[in-house]
Design a protein around this motif. Structure first.
Motif: not given
Lengths: 346, 322
Positions: B64, B117, B120, B143, B147-148, B150, B153, B171
């Motif tokens: 990332n 993101g 992923a 990430q 990003a969790s 997005e 993802v 993550f």
């Protein structure tokens, strides 16, 4: 040689390339169609437009991969796979959905080779549909090839007939860089797009325009369905003693600038027929090219025939009014010749 | 998973090298010689290093914007990295990528990424290649907690489960997505718990503990290689610096910033454990520290004096030019 519709020619090119190279896979929503439905039948659809039917049966679910309706996700999978050794052909059902996967095309696929210093490639083909005429209205009718043409790092193909579609798709799949392959929905079964094609596989290089008709009075540049409208007008006007040269660039990036410039140098008049956009579209781009590089060859102002700056409407008479018509194209041609546009109707 | 002394020293060296690389950039950034946006990995080094110890060159990572550590841990050349950050012609990407897009596909690095993101689905794609071609390879996407949230993802995790891809979604929850606290924007406040709903093993671990990361990621990589599908790992980590260099971090308390350096520094923790467990002496580790400093200093001087790319090469590696 056999006459083949564009639908069948695209299906054939996909089969040929998948047979030729095991790294070629297909990925997209419903491209096989009907997975795990209650009937238990497989390979029933070949996508909502039926283009990929039969591929699952021949190549199996490991190479014809039905995805969830997750355009960004599966496009990203396709880009990652392309950067690591596969040659995916991803289907984006309608180019109108490009907003759902834009990042993967705009910021990933298009950038990988340059941004990584030339050390990586991304042999991805995105097959997608464009075009109005199916009463599909504002969200399933656009021709956004001008968007992707503006992005360095993407090649863009807009075929207008079965022969070109087969050869250009083979080239796209063998190309090491990402290609957006825009199929006009109205052309799949369009009689004039069904042409004789050779038995053996072949490729057509990108950036080489096709001269649909040769002529001496006016150059008409058109893509996809518009080439057929332009060719129809050219045939009608030849009866009135007007000689129209219709050029189909076939790819918008790379663009065969030389063929367009040479044609205008000889005719001195240019009409562009373009379904993309009334502003900042492909038509304005070609107009600017000629204005910059062949201005002194022009005998009349350039005319650009596009839909109005208006979403594609649903109601059939409105949609027909939206699509560039033969009458408008003929009118534009006559205008460049200093003739009364009303003659077109006569 | 028992680690030999040489493996442990190598892990410490890599973490120390990343730390020094980043601290050097933090110092040098003030001189104005490093162009562009910079996001430093200090505080999270154990994660990249412990995970990448399980990977070969034929395995892939997708990183990332905070990607220097991942790239270095996966084997990117340190000098090539430094040259790239300074925008020089001999950088890993010939000065075309920079900090946010640094990559070395020959080492299985699909790039840092400027889009939150994006790694992923790219890693899932690399895993699809591994599965389709039967290479036995695996892919890891690194990430953050940001990003969790997005959507793509989620899409990638779902497809990885559907197709049982050899991929690990790792993550690094460092508590902040840019300036915003994790708890403010992760509705369930639990990335691993949320991911488990996709139908795959999802674990939460201490992202400051090299050994815990090594263990959990080792199990995930083994499972992926054995064809048993994807894993989500949420590592609760800490970020020393701001979102980007120049971020004054007014949203964090002085106490928190002091605490993470004092008590949650993964490098310090590893060092203490190595010494306490008699795996290494302070003297051996000090020697590694000095070597890391020397290496980074040398790379910096090389990078500073190296040539920029010629403007005539601007459009190299474009395949359509106008």
């Amino acid at each position: 040689m056999a006459e083949m519709a564009m639908r069948a020619a695209i299906n054939l090119a996909l089969r040929e390339e998948m047979r030729r190279d095991e790294r070629v896979i297909m990925i997209g929503t419903d491209i096989a169609g009907g997975a795990q439905g209650s009937s238990g039948a497989e390979d029933v659809a070949g996508g909502v437009l039926g283009i990929t039917k039969g591929l699952l049966s021949e190549f199996g679910a490991g190479r014809v991969i039905d995805t969830p309706i997750s355009e960004m996700g599966y496009m990203g999978v396709a880009v990652g796979a392309a950067a690591t050794g596969l040659r995916p052909v991803a289907e984006l059902m309608f180019i109108d959905f490009i907003g759902c996967c834009g990042d993967m095309l705009l910021n990933q696929a298009a950038k990988i080779r340059y941004m990584f210093g030339g050390k990586s490639t991304c042999p991805l083909v995105v097959r997608t549909t464009i075009g109005a005429g199916a009463n599909a209205a504002a969200q399933h009718s656009q021709s956004l090839y001008h968007w992707v043409t503006a992005v360095p790092g993407l090649k863009v193909v807009v075929p207008s007939n079965a022969y070109d579609a087969r050869g250009l798709l083979a080239t796209a799949i063998r190309d090491d860089d990402p290609v957006i392959f825009c199929e006009h929905k109205a052309l799949y079964d369009f009689p004039a797009a069904a042409v004789e094609i050779p038995d053996a596989s072949y490729t057509i290089p990108f950036g080489e325009a096709n001269f649909v008709t040769e002529g001496t009075d006016v150059t008409v540049v058109a893509l996809g369905l518009m080439t057929h409208i332009a060719a129809g007008v050219a045939a009608a006007l030849s009866g009135k003693g007007i000689s129209v040269e219709v050029i189909d660039p076939r790819t918008t990036s790379p663009l065969d600038e030389e063929s367009i410039l040479e044609s205008v140098a000889s005719t001195g008049r240019l009409v562009i027929v373009d379904e993309s956009a009334a502003r900042c579209g492909f038509g304005q781009d070609v107009a600017a090219l000629v204005a910059e590089r062949a201005f002194h060859a022009l005998k009349a102002p350039i005319k650009v025939v596009t839909p109005p700056h208006c979403p594609t409407p649903f109601s059939p008479p409105l949609e027909q009014a939206w699509i560039p018509s033969g009458e408008r194209v003929a009118g534009a041609i006559l205008e460049t010749m200093g003739l009364d546009p009303a003659l077109a109707a006569a | 998973m028992a680690l030999s002394k040489s493996q442990l020293l190598e892990a410490y060296r890599r973490m120390r090298t990343i730390r020094e690389f980043e601290e050097n950039i933090h110092r040098e950034n003030t001189t104005g010689e490093i162009p562009g946006f910079l996001h430093l990995y200090c505080g999270q080094e154990a994660n990249a290093v412990a995970v990448c110890m399980h990977l070969e060159d034929t395995d892939y990572i997708a990183s990332n914007h905070r990607g220097h550590g991942h790239c270095l841990a996966k084997g990117a050349d340190v000098e090539g990295m430094m040259l790239e950050l300074y925008g020089k012609a001999d950088g890993l990407c010939k000065g075309r990528g920079g900090s946010m897009h640094i990559a070395d596909v020959s080492r299985g690095i699909l790039g840092a990424n400027g889009i939150v993101g994006a790694g992923a689905p790219l890693a899932a794609g690399a895993a699809l290649t591994a599965k389709t071609l039967g290479t036995g390879g695996v892919a890891v996407s690194f990430q953050g907690d940001g990003a969790s949230n997005e959507g793509y993802v989620f899409e990638a995790i779902n497809m990885a489960v559907m197709w049982q891809l050899p991929v690990i979604f790792y993550f690094e929850n460092n508590g902040y997505g840019e300036f915003t606290g994790h708890d403010h924007v992760v509705g369930s406040k639990d990335i691993a718990g949320r991911a488990a709903g996709f139908g795959l093993p999802a674990v939460k671990i201490d992202g400051t503990d090299f050994f815990e990361i090594h263990e959990a990621s080792g199990e995930a990589v083994q499972r992926a290689r054995a064809g048993k599908g994807p894993t989500v790992i949420e590592a609760v980590a800490v970020r020393f610096y701001g979102h980007y260099e120049g971020d004054p971090q007014a949203y964090r308390s002085k106490e928190e910033l002091a605490d993470v350096r004092q008590n949650r520094d993964c490098l310090k923790i590893l060092r203490q454990k190595l010494i306490a467990g008699k795996k290494a002496s302070a003297r051996e580790l000090d020697a590694i520290d000095r070597e890391a400093v020397d290496l980074i200093n040398a790379c910096r001087e090389t990078a500073k004096s190296a040539a920029y790319p010629e403007a005539s090469t601007l459009t190299d590696n474009t395949y359509v030019s106008y």
